[in-house]
Design a protein around this motif. Structure first.
Motif, PDB file in Angstrom:
ATOM      1  N   ARG A  17       0.665  -1.245  -0.189  1.00 37.25           N
ATOM      2  CA  ARG A  17      -0.325   0.227   0.332  1.00 37.25           C
ATOM      3  C   ARG A  17       0.558   1.427  -0.375  1.00 37.25           C
ATOM      4  NH1 ARG A  17      -2.320   3.478   3.317  1.00 37.25           N
ATOM      5  NH2 ARG A  17      -0.669   3.422   5.323  1.00 37.25           N
ATOM      6  N   ASN A  63       0.512 -12.555  -2.744  1.00 36.76           N
ATOM      7  CA  ASN A  63       0.640 -11.681  -2.113  1.00 36.76           C
ATOM      8  C   ASN A  63       2.655 -11.681  -0.790  1.00 36.76           C
ATOM      9  OD1 ASN A  63      -0.020  -9.332   1.140  1.00 36.76           O
ATOM     10  ND2 ASN A  63       1.373  -8.987  -0.857  1.00 36.76           N
ATOM     11  N   ASP A  67       0.646  -6.864  -4.161  1.00 36.01           N
ATOM     12  CA  ASP A  67      -0.806  -6.198  -4.495  1.00 36.01           C
ATOM     13  C   ASP A  67      -1.680  -7.250  -3.495  1.00 36.01           C
ATOM     14  OD1 ASP A  67      -0.390  -9.459  -3.762  1.00 36.01           O
ATOM     15  OD2 ASP A  67      -1.513  -9.850  -5.509  1.00 36.01           O
ATOM     16  N   THR A  78      -3.735  -4.162  -1.965  1.00 36.46           N
ATOM     17  CA  THR A  78      -4.324  -3.931  -1.752  1.00 36.46           C
ATOM     18  C   THR A  78      -5.645  -4.787  -3.421  1.00 36.46           C
ATOM     19  OG1 THR A  78      -3.282  -3.104  -3.701  1.00 36.46           O
ATOM     20  CG2 THR A  78      -3.380  -1.903  -2.099  1.00 36.46           C
ATOM     21  N   ALA A  79      -5.057  -5.163  -4.252  1.00 41.25           N
ATOM     22  CA  ALA A  79      -5.858  -6.288  -5.156  1.00 41.25           C
ATOM     23  C   ALA A  79      -6.334  -7.490  -4.405  1.00 41.25           C
ATOM     24  CB  ALA A  79      -4.819  -6.730  -6.309  1.00 41.25           C
ATOM     25  N   PRO A  89      -3.679 -10.619  -9.543  1.00 39.13           N
ATOM     26  CA  PRO A  89      -2.307 -10.248  -9.461  1.00 39.13           C
ATOM     27  C   PRO A  89      -2.213  -9.548 -11.008  1.00 39.13           C
ATOM     28  CG  PRO A  89      -1.759 -12.605  -8.674  1.00 39.13           C
ATOM     29  CD  PRO A  89      -3.367 -12.092  -8.658  1.00 39.13           C
ATOM     30  N   TYR A 128      -3.992  -6.301  -9.892  1.00 40.77           N
ATOM     31  CA  TYR A 128      -2.988  -5.682  -9.765  1.00 40.77           C
ATOM     32  C   TYR A 128      -1.841  -4.874 -10.740  1.00 40.77           C
ATOM     33  CZ  TYR A 128       1.499  -4.164  -7.398  1.00 40.77           C
ATOM     34  OH  TYR A 128       3.066  -3.904  -6.973  1.00 40.77           O
ATOM     35  N   CYS A 181      -3.013  -2.229 -12.243  1.00 43.02           N
ATOM     36  CA  CYS A 181      -3.429  -0.397 -11.344  1.00 43.02           C
ATOM     37  C   CYS A 181      -1.732   0.057 -11.748  1.00 43.02           C
ATOM     38  CB  CYS A 181      -3.704  -1.165  -9.963  1.00 43.02           C
ATOM     39  SG  CYS A 181      -5.846  -1.741  -9.856  1.00 43.02           S
ATOM     40  N   GLY A 233       3.809  -1.875  -5.370  1.00 44.41           N
ATOM     41  CA  GLY A 233       2.724  -1.310  -4.566  1.00 44.41           C
ATOM     42  C   GLY A 233       1.740   0.003  -5.431  1.00 44.41           C
ATOM     43  N   VAL A 259      -6.992   2.274  -6.413  1.00 42.92           N
ATOM     44  CA  VAL A 259      -7.442   0.521  -7.207  1.00 42.92           C
ATOM     45  C   VAL A 259      -9.031   0.822  -7.168  1.00 42.92           C
ATOM     46  CG1 VAL A 259      -8.072  -1.632  -5.769  1.00 42.92           C
ATOM     47  CG2 VAL A 259      -5.341  -0.857  -5.989  1.00 42.92           C
TER      48      VAL A 259
END
Length: 256
Positions: free
Chosen positions: A5, A44, A49, A51-52, A78, A81, A84, A96, A102
């Motif tokens: 993040r 992760n 990733d 946030t996703a 992924p 992500y 993004c 990140g 997102v």
């Protein structure tokens, strides 16, 4: 385990849609132990990733509350992500993305989970108001939260907590988690957070020290066949709460 993040823009966050819950107090206890739901990792551990991954877990959790399973293709998280992050060739080498980016991307372009593409209306929550945060879990199904972890947090104690005089080390980085339920609203009450494919307990005192941003998402696509959500809520009602917050109105705060 990876984080992912990136720091938020405070001005952009202040301009983002917000969510107001009115004057009713949140439930003093929220126990979802009987709901068959576990967060998943979604790479992760090797890709930043979070946030996703947290967004996918929030959607799955809400679906579980509504009584059905939501299939999220492992490769899609992924991939979302990466979109993004600007489609870099090596996702593991990235650092990140911003949570608000997102949220805005899934709202406008959708979040392709393989079986369908989710589009959710989102609202930010006041991180200084424990009442708003609790309402965000109870009414919206799951909190989509951004925290700053310190070195001690990365050791994964049974309960993330803060103690006077204890050195928790340097900042490890920003992380995205989901908030699922809580034992009470007192400082020593714990919130069950979903991160890295498992549950992690954290006290409200820890959350007050670590939480930087909080959001809730309403996906109309996740409602039941009769148009309702859990606890007799409706997508229309939840969307109306977010939409109403865009009109000038005095802010209602319920700090506990």
């Amino acid at each position: 385990m990876r984080l992912g993040r990136r720091p938020h823009d405070k001005l952009a966050l202040a301009r983002a849609p917000s969510h107001r819950f009115g004057i009713a107090p949140p439930p003093p206890v929220l126990d979802r132990g009987d709901v068959a739901f576990m967060p998943e990792l979604y790479s992760n551990d090797i890709i930043p990733d979070c946030t996703a991954a947290a967004l996918a877990n929030a959607a799955r959790g809400i679906a579980a509350l509504n009584g059905f399973g939501l299939v999220v293709d492992q490769a899609c998280v992924p991939a979302f992500y990466g979109a993004c992050a600007g489609h870099p060739p090596d996702l593991a080498a990235t650092d990140g993305v911003v949570m608000l980016d997102v949220l805005q991307r899934q709202a406008s372009l959708g979040f392709d989970i393989g079986t369908q593409c989710l589009f959710g209306l989102f609202g930010t929550l006041d991180v200084r108001s424990r009442s708003a945060l609790a309402h965000g879990i109870a009414r919206l199904g799951a909190g989509y939260w951004g925290v700053t972890l310190l070195e001690r947090d990365m050791q994964r104690a049974a309960v993330w907590d803060v103690q006077d005089g204890r050195d928790d080390g340097e900042i490890a980085g920003g992380h995205a988690v989901i908030a699922w339920d809580y034992t009470s609203l007192s400082d020593d009450g714990t919130v069950r957070l979903g991160t890295w494919g498992c549950w992690q307990r954290a006290t409200w005192a820890w959350i007050a020290a670590r939480l930087d941003e909080a959001h809730g998402v309403c996906w109309r696509q996740l409602e039941r066949a009769d148009g309702t959500f859990y606890d007799r809520l409706t997508a229309d009602g939840l969307v109306a709460e977010i939409t109403a917050s865009q009109c000038p109105a005095p802010e209602v705060r319920h700090t506990l």
